[in-house]
Design a protein around this motif. Structure first.
Motif, mmCIF file in Angstrom:
data_model
loop_
_atom_site.group_PDB
_atom_site.id
_atom_site.type_symbol
_atom_site.label_atom_id
_atom_site.label_comp_id
_atom_site.label_asym_id
_atom_site.label_seq_id
_atom_site.Cartn_x
_atom_site.Cartn_y
_atom_site.Cartn_z
ATOM 1 N N GLU A 69 0.854 -1.186 0.000
ATOM 2 C CA GLU A 69 0.000 0.000 0.000
ATOM 3 C C GLU A 69 0.889 1.234 0.000
ATOM 4 O O GLU A 69 1.921 1.264 0.668
ATOM 5 C CB GLU A 69 -0.907 0.010 1.222
ATOM 6 N N GLU A 70 0.484 2.223 -0.762
ATOM 7 C CA GLU A 70 1.291 3.433 -0.869
ATOM 8 C C GLU A 70 0.372 4.641 -1.011
ATOM 9 O O GLU A 70 -0.617 4.608 -1.737
ATOM 10 C CB GLU A 70 2.181 3.313 -2.107
ATOM 11 N N ASN A 71 0.699 5.706 -0.299
ATOM 12 C CA ASN A 71 -0.038 6.968 -0.400
ATOM 13 C C ASN A 71 0.937 8.072 -0.767
ATOM 14 O O ASN A 71 2.001 8.199 -0.166
ATOM 15 C CB ASN A 71 -0.704 7.336 0.933
ATOM 16 N N LYS A 72 0.560 8.885 -1.751
ATOM 17 C CA LYS A 72 1.365 10.047 -2.136
ATOM 18 C C LYS A 72 0.465 11.270 -2.046
ATOM 19 O O LYS A 72 -0.458 11.432 -2.821
ATOM 20 C CB LYS A 72 1.880 9.903 -3.570
ATOM 21 N N ASP A 73 0.751 12.099 -1.085
ATOM 22 C CA ASP A 73 -0.021 13.328 -0.911
ATOM 23 C C ASP A 73 0.882 14.516 -1.200
ATOM 24 O O ASP A 73 1.983 14.608 -0.660
ATOM 25 C CB ASP A 73 -0.542 13.459 0.526
ATOM 26 N N GLU A 74 0.410 15.415 -2.053
ATOM 27 C CA GLU A 74 1.134 16.663 -2.316
ATOM 28 C C GLU A 74 0.163 17.810 -2.086
ATOM 29 O O GLU A 74 -0.938 17.819 -2.616
ATOM 30 C CB GLU A 74 1.658 16.684 -3.754
ATOM 31 N N LYS A 75 0.592 18.789 -1.266
ATOM 32 C CA LYS A 75 -0.261 19.936 -0.953
ATOM 33 C C LYS A 75 0.447 21.213 -1.372
ATOM 34 O O LYS A 75 1.674 21.276 -1.412
ATOM 35 C CB LYS A 75 -0.551 19.980 0.554
ATOM 36 N N ASP A 76 -0.346 22.220 -1.668
ATOM 37 C CA ASP A 76 0.251 23.514 -1.969
ATOM 38 C C ASP A 76 0.555 24.228 -0.653
ATOM 39 O O ASP A 76 0.348 23.686 0.435
ATOM 40 C CB ASP A 76 -0.662 24.351 -2.879
ATOM 41 N N LYS A 105 -0.966 26.432 0.940
ATOM 42 C CA LYS A 105 -2.134 26.676 1.782
ATOM 43 C C LYS A 105 -2.697 25.373 2.365
ATOM 44 O O LYS A 105 -3.707 25.396 3.048
ATOM 45 C CB LYS A 105 -3.224 27.390 0.972
ATOM 46 N N GLY A 106 -2.058 24.257 2.051
ATOM 47 C CA GLY A 106 -2.506 22.980 2.585
ATOM 48 C C GLY A 106 -3.571 22.297 1.755
ATOM 49 O O GLY A 106 -4.126 21.285 2.158
ATOM 50 N N LYS A 107 -3.881 22.853 0.581
ATOM 51 C CA LYS A 107 -4.869 22.224 -0.305
ATOM 52 C C LYS A 107 -4.168 21.173 -1.153
ATOM 53 O O LYS A 107 -3.024 21.346 -1.566
ATOM 54 C CB LYS A 107 -5.522 23.267 -1.211
ATOM 55 N N PHE A 108 -4.892 20.109 -1.408
ATOM 56 C CA PHE A 108 -4.316 19.031 -2.203
ATOM 57 C C PHE A 108 -4.182 19.441 -3.663
ATOM 58 O O PHE A 108 -5.121 19.946 -4.266
ATOM 59 C CB PHE A 108 -5.171 17.758 -2.135
ATOM 60 N N ILE A 109 -3.000 19.262 -4.202
ATOM 61 C CA ILE A 109 -2.764 19.426 -5.638
ATOM 62 C C ILE A 109 -2.889 18.064 -6.295
ATOM 63 O O ILE A 109 -3.468 17.920 -7.357
ATOM 64 C CB ILE A 109 -1.362 20.004 -5.898
ATOM 65 N N ARG A 110 -2.346 17.070 -5.605
ATOM 66 C CA ARG A 110 -2.394 15.701 -6.117
ATOM 67 C C ARG A 110 -2.486 14.770 -4.922
ATOM 68 O O ARG A 110 -1.826 14.962 -3.919
ATOM 69 C CB ARG A 110 -1.121 15.395 -6.913
ATOM 70 N N ARG A 111 -3.309 13.755 -5.067
ATOM 71 C CA ARG A 111 -3.426 12.740 -4.017
ATOM 72 C C ARG A 111 -3.630 11.399 -4.703
ATOM 73 O O ARG A 111 -4.648 11.164 -5.333
ATOM 74 C CB ARG A 111 -4.599 13.065 -3.108
ATOM 75 N N GLU A 112 -2.633 10.542 -4.600
ATOM 76 C CA GLU A 112 -2.697 9.234 -5.245
ATOM 77 C C GLU A 112 -2.562 8.145 -4.207
ATOM 78 O O GLU A 112 -1.810 8.276 -3.254
ATOM 79 C CB GLU A 112 -1.574 9.084 -6.282
ATOM 80 N N ARG A 113 -3.283 7.065 -4.438
ATOM 81 C CA ARG A 113 -3.193 5.903 -3.568
ATOM 82 C C ARG A 113 -3.001 4.679 -4.440
ATOM 83 O O ARG A 113 -3.558 4.574 -5.521
ATOM 84 C CB ARG A 113 -4.482 5.733 -2.759
ATOM 85 N N TYR A 114 -2.200 3.777 -3.926
ATOM 86 C CA TYR A 114 -1.988 2.515 -4.624
ATOM 87 C C TYR A 114 -2.085 1.390 -3.610
ATOM 88 O O TYR A 114 -1.520 1.465 -2.531
ATOM 89 C CB TYR A 114 -0.612 2.467 -5.297
ATOM 90 N N SER A 115 -2.818 0.375 -3.969
ATOM 91 C CA SER A 115 -2.909 -0.801 -3.123
ATOM 92 C C SER A 115 -2.889 -2.012 -4.039
ATOM 93 O O SER A 115 -3.670 -2.102 -4.985
ATOM 94 C CB SER A 115 -4.211 -0.768 -2.323
ATOM 95 N N GLY A 116 -1.983 -2.906 -3.782
ATOM 96 C CA GLY A 116 -1.872 -4.084 -4.625
ATOM 97 C C GLY A 116 -1.606 -5.323 -3.801
ATOM 98 O O GLY A 116 -0.948 -5.271 -2.766
ATOM 99 N N GLN A 117 -2.153 -6.428 -4.259
ATOM 100 C CA GLN A 117 -1.949 -7.702 -3.588
ATOM 101 C C GLN A 117 -1.967 -8.810 -4.619
ATOM 102 O O GLN A 117 -2.748 -8.769 -5.576
ATOM 103 C CB GLN A 117 -3.038 -7.944 -2.550
ATOM 104 N N CYS A 118 -1.089 -9.775 -4.439
ATOM 105 C CA CYS A 118 -1.101 -10.932 -5.308
ATOM 106 C C CYS A 118 -0.700 -12.165 -4.509
ATOM 107 O O CYS A 118 -0.056 -12.052 -3.466
ATOM 108 C CB CYS A 118 -0.212 -10.739 -6.528
ATOM 109 N N GLN A 119 -1.121 -13.309 -4.997
ATOM 110 C CA GLN A 119 -0.864 -14.558 -4.295
ATOM 111 C C GLN A 119 -0.741 -15.685 -5.299
ATOM 112 O O GLN A 119 -1.480 -15.733 -6.281
ATOM 113 C CB GLN A 119 -2.019 -14.863 -3.331
#
Length: 129
Positions: free
Chosen positions: A60-67, A69-83
């Motif tokens: 699981e990975e979260n990438k948060d980027e704010k300007d 003023k604290g507002k989100f410019i980009r917010r990406e999430r990734y979650s992967g699982q394999c078996q």
């Protein structure tokens, strides 16, 4: 038969993002090369149960980027699982299997072992009289 020619020992597969696997046979062992790009060693778990080797990878990975003023410019999430699960045989123990993770590839070595034939046990019944 472990790693049979027909399905290379594949028991089940719930893949959502990878884990391509190469299986090589040598005189004394099988070698599995499982591709796990983007995963870390701590994301991977290998388990042996009832003759099945199961490899689990979860990330699981979260990438948060704010300007400023604290507002989100980009917010990406990734979650992967394999078996993946492979039948390796009942004669194989946890200590027999060697695993190494490097550069996004998990190398697993499983020795070849002959299954021990089950010895029929005689159980005597006490006869009273």
């Amino acid at each position: 038969m472990p790693f049979g020619r027909r399905d290379f020992g594949l028991a089940n597969s719930s893949i959502t993002g990878g884990m391509s696997t190469d299986v090589q046979e040598f005189d004394d062992k099988y070698q599995l090369d499982l591709e796990l790009p983007g995963f870390k060693k701590e994301d991977i778990q290998a388990e042996l149960k009832d003759g099945y080797l199961t490899i689990n990878a979860k990330h699981e990975e979260n990438k948060d980027e704010k300007d400023e003023k604290g507002k989100f410019i980009r917010r990406e999430r990734y979650s992967g699982q394999c078996q993946r699960s492979f039948y390796v045989g009942d004669a194989i123990t946890q200590e027999d299997i060697k695993a190494n993770f490097e550069n996004g590839v998990l190398k697993v070595e499983v020795p070849k072992k002959e299954a021990k034939p089950r010895v029929e046990e005689k159980k005597l019944i006490a006869i009273e009289g």
